[in-house]
Scaffold this motif. Structure first.
Motif, PDB file in Angstrom:
ATOM      1  N   LYS A   1       2.633   3.694  -3.922  1.00 25.78           N
ATOM      2  CA  LYS A   1       2.336   4.957  -4.617  1.00 25.78           C
ATOM      3  C   LYS A   1       3.092   6.114  -3.979  1.00 25.78           C
ATOM      4  CE  LYS A   1      -0.746   4.070  -7.939  1.00 25.78           C
ATOM      5  NZ  LYS A   1      -0.097   3.789  -9.196  1.00 25.78           N
ATOM      6  N   ASP A   2       3.114   6.143  -2.624  1.00 20.67           N
ATOM      7  CA  ASP A   2       3.800   7.244  -1.928  1.00 20.67           C
ATOM      8  C   ASP A   2       5.316   7.102  -1.991  1.00 20.67           C
ATOM      9  OD1 ASP A   2       1.659   8.682  -1.154  1.00 20.67           O
ATOM     10  OD2 ASP A   2       1.471   7.761   0.824  1.00 20.67           O
TER      11      ASP A   2
ATOM     12  N   ASP B   1       0.830  -1.209   0.000  1.00 24.32           N
ATOM     13  CA  ASP B   1       0.000   0.000   0.000  1.00 24.32           C
ATOM     14  C   ASP B   1       0.869   1.266   0.000  1.00 24.32           C
ATOM     15  OD1 ASP B   1      -2.235  -1.604   0.134  1.00 24.32           O
ATOM     16  OD2 ASP B   1      -2.331  -1.563   2.322  1.00 24.32           O
TER      17      ASP B   1
ATOM     18  N   THR C   1       2.177  -2.223 -11.168  1.00 27.20           N
ATOM     19  CA  THR C   1       1.643  -1.027 -10.498  1.00 27.20           C
ATOM     20  C   THR C   1       2.550   0.185 -10.678  1.00 27.20           C
ATOM     21  OG1 THR C   1       0.718  -2.485  -8.823  1.00 27.20           O
ATOM     22  CG2 THR C   1       0.827  -0.170  -8.242  1.00 27.20           C
ATOM     23  N   VAL C   2       3.863  -0.055 -10.754  1.00 26.80           N
ATOM     24  CA  VAL C   2       4.794   1.096 -10.806  1.00 26.80           C
ATOM     25  C   VAL C   2       5.395   1.293 -12.193  1.00 26.80           C
ATOM     26  CG1 VAL C   2       5.356   0.946  -8.354  1.00 26.80           C
ATOM     27  CG2 VAL C   2       6.781  -0.279 -10.019  1.00 26.80           C
TER      28      VAL C   2
ATOM     29  N   LYS D   1       8.062   6.782  -5.776  1.00 23.11           N
ATOM     30  CA  LYS D   1       8.666   7.902  -6.531  1.00 23.11           C
ATOM     31  C   LYS D   1       9.949   8.430  -5.878  1.00 23.11           C
ATOM     32  CE  LYS D   1       5.019  11.071  -4.871  1.00 23.11           C
ATOM     33  NZ  LYS D   1       4.010  10.134  -4.343  1.00 23.11           N
TER      34      LYS D   1
END
Ligand code: NAD
Ligand code: LMR
Length: 327
Positions: free
Chosen positions: A105-106, A102, A321-322, A109
């Motif tokens: 996403k944070d 989870d 996902t990434v 990057k």
């Protein structure tokens, strides 16, 4: 006196930073005769920078003979400049109820910019250890930025899982920790990981001969290791820090010790059925300081293969996902 080694650590004012920096400065990671220069990165916000200054004040107050200097910064290019070890911890930890994925996403990057900065300015012999979660996929993201450094220099930490598994097997068998050997972690640092008890030994005998309760091994031991991070988080209200920092130091020490065999997440070349290009935990043998070869010779049972498939599928799905961070 040896020449100091530059060690960069990100998230240096965080929990793992605080649990680790004093030990690194005391020589517990690179050796009691190896001076270090600590290059400490924190977020460019006053609260984080103030906390970092506080950590540095305390490091000074320890008068560590091996601490040859400190650099405090919010700029990755300053933090990684000429660093031989880049320890990538800084990122969000999960909160109760979350899985590590989870955080992708944070946190994902962060590793684009840091991977790029490392490739530009770190020492030619730089080694990168990714601890920030989800560490396998974050490591893949960072390594994708490498043009100068080989991707084999980028490793992610599954050593905490190895240490947890060793400790639980010793407790179950009622033997000292030192009796457990050849226990390695495969796949993702997540509940899907496979702690391979099928090749491990206790006092030189196969684990399965000493712990004959197969159901315990398959349905209690494995989930216990996979969910240990959640158990610590639930109990402490914060994710593991001292044990994580300890494992990070074990990871670096083992990678610095020729002949050491240990669990590390590295870029998959297809061994053990892992998809090429993902970062999967496997056993490696350190060949020379900082370099390793994957041990590919373990034959897996059908049960083990089914576990490897699950953890591989999860890593492949994290990669999807990434996708936009891998360009
Ligand atoms: P923490 O919140 O206590 O500290 C993280 C620090 O990183 C904070 O001080 C924060 O300001 C800083 N930070 C955030 N983004 C940054 C960035 N872009 N650059 C520099 N610094 C940044 O968290 P923690 O307990 O130290 O955990 C850090 C990470 O390690 C988390 O992602 C956690 O899930 C992970 N972890 C991994 C393992 C493992 O086995 N791989 C084990 C434990 C924790
Ligand atoms: C752990 O395994 O303890 C760490 O990855 C922290 C977490 O979120 O579980």
């Amino acid at each position: 006196m040896k020449k100091p080694v530059r060690v960069a650590l990100t998230g240096a004012a965080g929990n793992i930073g605080y649990a680790t920096l004093f030990r690194i400065a005391a020589g517990e990671m690179l050796g009691k005769d190896q001076p270090v220069i600590l290059q400490l990165l924190e977020l460019p916000v006053e609260k984080a920078q103030a906390a970092l200054r506080g950590v540095a004040l305390e490091l000074e107050d320890c008068a560590f003979p091996l601490l040859a200097g400190m650099v405090l910064t919010d700029d990755p290019k300053v933090a990684f400049k000429d660093a031989s070890w880049c320890l990538l911890v800084g990122s969000k930890p999960r909160l109760p109820g979350m899985e590590r994925a989870d955080l992708l996403k944070d946190n994902g990057k962060i590793f684009v910019g840091q991977g790029k900065a490392i490739d530009e300015v770190a020492a030619d012999d730089a080694r990168v250890v990714v601890v920030g979660n989800p560490c396998n996929t974050n490591c893949m993201i960072a390594a994708q930025q490498a043009r100068r450094l080989p991707k084999s220099r980028f490793t992610a930490m599954v050593r905490l899982d190895q240490n947890r598994a060793v400790s639980q097997l010793a407790a179950k068998a009622g033997v000292p920790i030192t009796e457990i050997a050849d226990l390695y972690i495969y796949g993702n640092h997540s509940p899907s990981m496979f702690a391979d008890f099928t090749h491990a030994t206790i006092g030189g005998k196969p684990v399965t001969e000493v712990i004959t309760d197969k159901a315990w091994l398959e349905t209690e031991f494995l989930p216990k290791i996979g969910k240990r991070g959640a158990a610590v988080l639930e109990a402490r209200g914060q994710s593991s820090a001292a044990s994580a920092g300890n494992a990070m130091m074990d990871h670096v020490r083992a990678l610095s010790t020729p002949g050491a065999i240990h669990s590390v997440a590295v870029e998959s070349d297809g061994s053990y059925g892992f998809a090429k290009g993902i970062w999967a935990g496997v056993p490696v043998r350190t060949t020379e300081p900082g370099s390793y070869e994957v041990i590919t010779s373990y034959a897996m049972t059908d049960f083990a293969k089914s576990k490897l498939e699950l953890t591989n599928a999860e890593l492949v799905s994290e990669r999807e996902t990434v996708q936009e961070l891998l360009g």
